[in-house]
Design a protein around this motif. Structure first.
Motif, PDB file in Angstrom:
ATOM      1  N   HIS A 189     -67.812 -15.391-124.951  1.00 31.29           N
ATOM      2  CA  HIS A 189     -67.264 -14.927-126.233  1.00 31.29           C
ATOM      3  C   HIS A 189     -66.650 -16.096-126.996  1.00 31.29           C
ATOM      4  N   HIS A 223     -58.540 -19.619-128.361  1.00 29.15           N
ATOM      5  CA  HIS A 223     -57.862 -18.418-128.881  1.00 29.15           C
ATOM      6  C   HIS A 223     -57.617 -17.340-127.825  1.00 29.15           C
ATOM      7  N   ASP A 224     -58.418 -17.315-126.759  1.00 25.51           N
ATOM      8  CA  ASP A 224     -58.229 -16.266-125.750  1.00 25.51           C
ATOM      9  C   ASP A 224     -57.658 -16.775-124.425  1.00 25.51           C
ATOM     10  N   ASP A 273     -63.940 -14.664-134.755  1.00 23.26           N
ATOM     11  CA  ASP A 273     -63.651 -13.852-133.571  1.00 23.26           C
ATOM     12  C   ASP A 273     -64.144 -12.416-133.797  1.00 23.26           C
TER      13      ASP A 273
HETATM   14 MG    MG Z   1     -61.414 -13.171-129.127  1.00 28.22          MG
END
Ligand code: MG
Length: 375
Positions: A67, A96-97, A190
């Motif tokens: 992702h 970001h994750d 995203d």
């Molecule tokens: Mg994400």
């Protein structure tokens, strides 16, 4: 390389790193940030953390690692077209994750509920904590010592209470300012990535069907076009071709609308970006279509009874682990026991948040299973 737009983040207008370091050789500061993120432990763990499906359910489903790579690809394409800082957009996307718990949103909600009396748990803030504090790789500092603009981009949302504790990084939430355009791009990339791959994974899993998706305009338009142009195409390729066209439509629309927003606001500097409203955006028509798709996914995929069962199981696992570590410090691995002396709840949350899906399942069995399990 084409020249960057005047409103782009550059090394010249960057607020730099918390701890000053010698300039990198042969690469830029934001490339160095990206490289540090890729070499972190938290980044590798993304391979075994999930979005919607649990990691062991199938090899073809997205994990947080794939992702994040998809988000970075989409963000870079958009940043390049808008003459913004591609390296920064990439670094933010890849990071970001990093603070996500095991078991996707169910895991985040479960840990947040456990942490309610101890300041809560927010995955965005945890991503920042990973790059600021938790990674232990460098001799001279804790964390990755990333540039301000990369850290700012990672912190997508934040409560006013947390913002007040974050100093410079929290200011924009209190003063109603925007982050860089590169951060805004990573945020929308995203959304584009997960909406589309959840359609793809949802179909692959059989939890949703193409017939159901015919009621969703964003999908239906492309699906009809593909079926008309290629009447004999096998169903799986119909899906790929449809999703490919959806991503293309969303990215193209985002570029067009953002270009027009940036133009009409006459942005001359990065400061102008911070004062302006959010300018990276979809057109109103596509926004509405994306909203309908999200709604569909919420009802038919995320609330599907099989997804709900897995969510319930994962909430149980996280709740059990949190509970037992809070009552019995001695069960924690030594480095967390040490941290727990200062703040047990936060140490337990850090430990649990860092777990991959399979590690959490194994840890739960190691502690709670009655049958014999290797320690
Ligand atoms: Mg994400």
């Amino acid at each position: 390389m084409t020249e960057l737009a005047p409103c782009a983040v550059t090394e010249a207008n960057s607020r730099g790193r918390k701890i000053a370091e010698a300039a990198p050789q042969g690469r830029g500061e934001f490339q160095r940030d990206r490289d540090r993120i890729i070499h972190s432990n938290a980044f590798r763990r993304l391979e075994y953390k999930t979005q919607v499906f649990v990691n062991h359910e199938g090899d073809l489903f997205r994990t947080r690692l794939t992702h994040s790579i998809e988000v970075a690809q989409i963000a870079r394409s958009i940043a390049r077209r808008l003459r913004l800082n591609e390296d920064l957009a990439e670094a933010i996307s890849l990071a970001h994750d990093l603070g996500h718990t095991p078991f996707g949103h169910a895991g985040q909600d479960a840990l947040n509920a456990c942490m309610k009396a101890y300041g809560g748990f927010e995955h965005n803030l945890q991503s920042l904590r990973v790059v600021d504090v938790l990674e232990e790789r460098y001799a001279g500092f804790d964390g990755l010592n990333l540039c301000f603009e990369t850290r700012e981009g990672i912190l997508k949302h934040c409560s006013a209470e947390n913002a007040r504790q974050l100093g410079e990084l929290g200011e924009r939430f209190l003063n109603n300012r925007r982050p860089s355009l590169e951060a805004q791009i990573a945020n929308l990339a995203d959304e584009i990535a997960y909406n589309n791959h959840d359609v793809d994974d949802g179909l692959r899993s059989g939890l949703i069907t193409l017939e159901q998706l015919e009621a969703v305009p964003l999908v239906a338009t492309h699906l009809q076009e593909v079926r008309l142009a290629y009447p004999d195409l096998p169903e799986r390729r119909v899906v790929h071709e449809t999703v490919r066209r959806m991503i293309n439509t969303l990215v193209t629309d985002l570029i067009r609308q953002s270009e027009s927003n940036i133009g009409s606001h006459g942005l001359a500097t990065l400061e102008d970006v911070r004062r302006a409203p959010a300018l990276i955006a979809h057109s109103p028509a596509i926004n509405e279509q994306q909203r309908e798709l999200k709604n569909f996914l919420r009802i038919h995929l995320y609330r599907h009874y099989r997804v709900q069962r897995m969510s319930a199981k994962s909430q149980r696992i996280i709740g059990d682990l949190f509970g037992i570590f809070m009552t019995n410090n001695a069960l924690l691995p030594p480095q967390y026991q040490h941290q727990a002396e200062a703040d047990r709840a936060r140490a337990v949350a850090d430990y649990i948040a860092g777990m991959t899906d399979r590690y959490a399942i194994r840890e739960h069995r190691r502690i709670f299973a009655v049958e014999e399990v290797p320690i």
